[in-house]
Design an enzyme around this catalytic site. Structure first.
Site, PDB file in Angstrom:
ATOM      1  N   GLY A  55      21.241  29.614  34.152  1.00 30.87           N
ATOM      2  CA  GLY A  55      21.263  30.251  32.584  1.00 30.87           C
ATOM      3  C   GLY A  55      21.317  28.986  31.699  1.00 30.87           C
ATOM      4  N   ASP A  56      21.955  27.748  32.028  1.00 30.75           N
ATOM      5  CA  ASP A  56      21.782  26.818  31.256  1.00 30.75           C
ATOM      6  C   ASP A  56      20.763  25.586  31.473  1.00 30.75           C
ATOM      7  OD1 ASP A  56      24.335  27.076  29.335  1.00 30.75           O
ATOM      8  OD2 ASP A  56      25.422  26.752  31.472  1.00 30.75           O
ATOM      9  N   ILE A  57      20.605  25.448  32.642  1.00 31.62           N
ATOM     10  CA  ILE A  57      19.493  24.455  33.173  1.00 31.62           C
ATOM     11  C   ILE A  57      18.167  24.562  32.691  1.00 31.62           C
ATOM     12  CG2 ILE A  57      18.842  23.246  35.113  1.00 31.62           C
ATOM     13  CD1 ILE A  57      21.733  23.069  36.472  1.00 31.62           C
ATOM     14  N   GLY A  81      24.215  26.612  37.531  1.00 33.25           N
ATOM     15  CA  GLY A  81      23.991  27.186  36.138  1.00 33.25           C
ATOM     16  C   GLY A  81      22.536  27.335  35.637  1.00 33.25           C
TER      17      GLY A  81
END
Length: 421
Positions: free
Chosen positions: A190-192, A188
């Site tokens: 796009g989050d990390i 992920g």
């Protein structure tokens, strides 16, 4: 538990560790992006006080769980992201809960949250109101499209998760086997990656606050962070007016630089300069590639990669990953493509302490990913499991100056407040 667990951190469970042990962060984040940022801080000694609503962070209910973990106390997802942190339960919709939160903020270096824009303002806990309590406070926010304080996006009110950030930030458009199949990156990111940027931004702002006595608002948009790591695409478009698409498992300009088949799975090879390419040809027993005028220089290999890639692949496919590792490892940039089981068994990750055991209540222990930033004098570490819901409520509220009756009222309403574990 990890063999250094007795050191603890600046918390009710022990002393201090890490290069950031003199910092304190109030953590309101949930899901992946924000918690990853505060996890990075906690892994290097920051006292991270996770403030949760009475029902707890939604990710406490996420798996995976062990079969014998009948109580479902801490799922693997929460354990991975909230190790080294503390838990304080407060109802921020109640006036006593807000007052207790403000008491915690008075002695904090930073508050970090990843709600949608305006949530904290509507609760009466905006950056501006908290800064009035603590002028040196750093306030970190992470949202899909940023906060209006730093630039009003037309998508400011839109919710976002990892897949949205990957799509709109540009990385999906250049990832995949071919131009018709844009593909989400596995982890992920796009989050990390926004979480990593937020951790850096918060530390930079704290450094400045300690010099000047003035805190500030730190804003990271998930989509901005993904665009930032797609820097090569920005240059390609700006300089050459290109709109790059997915390149598969190879590089648009360099060759060999990508994945090639072995008998038992793919390997990565990046032998772009002349010396590495010659070593590759020797290791694959392929002198004909070295003698081919089409591949005589790095520029020619890049220009003729459509011919070179299948020729190299035909050679690598004759060997197993282990055989290629024996003939190429250490001589050129090379590595087998590993799944998680292979990584767990590999001596590199064991020696680098990249799989760390933490206590799993009711189920012995589990492994979480270790700390990748190594320091010789003030090493970070994974020293303890994620906190039980409200495990540190009574301790931290007493430290913040609340009276015993006030704490009893707050913890009684939340059903928490175990004090020191």
């Amino acid at each position: 538990m990890h063999d250094r667990a007795e050191k603890g951190s600046a918390s009710p469970v022990g002393g201090t560790f890490g290069s950031l042990s003199d910092l304190r962060v109030i953590d309101l984040t949930q899901m992946l992006a924000g918690p990853f940022a505060t996890m990075m801080l906690a892994d290097h000694g920051v006292t991270v006080i996770k403030v949760e609503q009475p029902a707890g962070d939604i990710t406490r209910s996420f798996g995976p769980y062990r079969d014998d973990d009948s109580e479902r106390v801490l799922g693997g997802y929460f354990q991975s992201l909230c190790r080294n942190k503390e838990s304080v339960v407060l109802d921020l919709k109640s006036e006593p809960g807000k007052a207790a939160f403000r008491a915690l903020v008075r002695n904090a270096d930073a508050v970090v949250e990843n709600f949608r824009a305006g949530v904290m303002d509507r609760l009466g806990l905006s950056f501006e109101s908290l800064r009035a309590i603590n002028p040196r406070l750093v306030y970190g926010s992470l949202r899909g499209f940023g906060d209006p304080r730093t630039g009003i996006s037309p998508y400011c009110e839109w919710p976002a998760f990892d897949v949205v950030a990957q799509a709109m930030g540009g990385i999906t458009a250049i990832t995949g086997p071919d131009p018709e199949t844009p593909t989400k990156v596995g982890p992920g990111i796009g989050d990390i990656i926004p979480g990593m940027f937020l951790a850096f931004g918060v530390l930079a702002a704290i450094h400045n606050a300690r010099r000047t006595g003035r805190g500030q608002f730190v804003d990271v948009a998930m989509t901005d962070a993904i665009l930032a790591i797609c820097e090569r695409v920005v240059i390609q478009h700006s300089v050459s007016n290109l709109v790059p698409g997915p390149q598969g498992n190879h590089h648009p300009y360099l060759c060999p630089f990508g994945f090639y088949p072995a008998k038992d799975g793919p390997v990565a090879i990046a032998a772009t300069n002349d010396g590495f390419f010659a070593e590759l040809c020797r290791g694959l027993d392929a002198p004909e590639l070295l003698d081919d005028d089409r591949f005589a220089t790095s520029a020619l290999r890049g220009a003729n990669q459509s011919a070179l890639i299948p020729l190299i692949g035909a050679r690598t496919a004759r060997f197993t990953k282990a055989e290629l590792k024996a003939s190429l490892g250490g001589k050129i940039p090379f590595g087998p493509v590993m799944n998680i089981a292979e990584a767990v068994a590999d001596p590199h990750f064991a020696l680098r302490e990249m799989f760390v055991a933490v206590e799993q209540p009711g189920s012995g222990e589990i492994r979480v990913a270790g700390v990748p930033i190594k320091m010789t004098e003030t090493p970070g570490a994974v020293l303890r499991r994620s906190p039980l819901l409200g495990e540190h409520t009574a301790f931290r509220l007493a430290e913040a100056g609340l009276s015993a009756p006030e704490i009893a009222m707050l913890t009684g309403s939340a059903g928490q407040g175990r004090g020191q574990p």
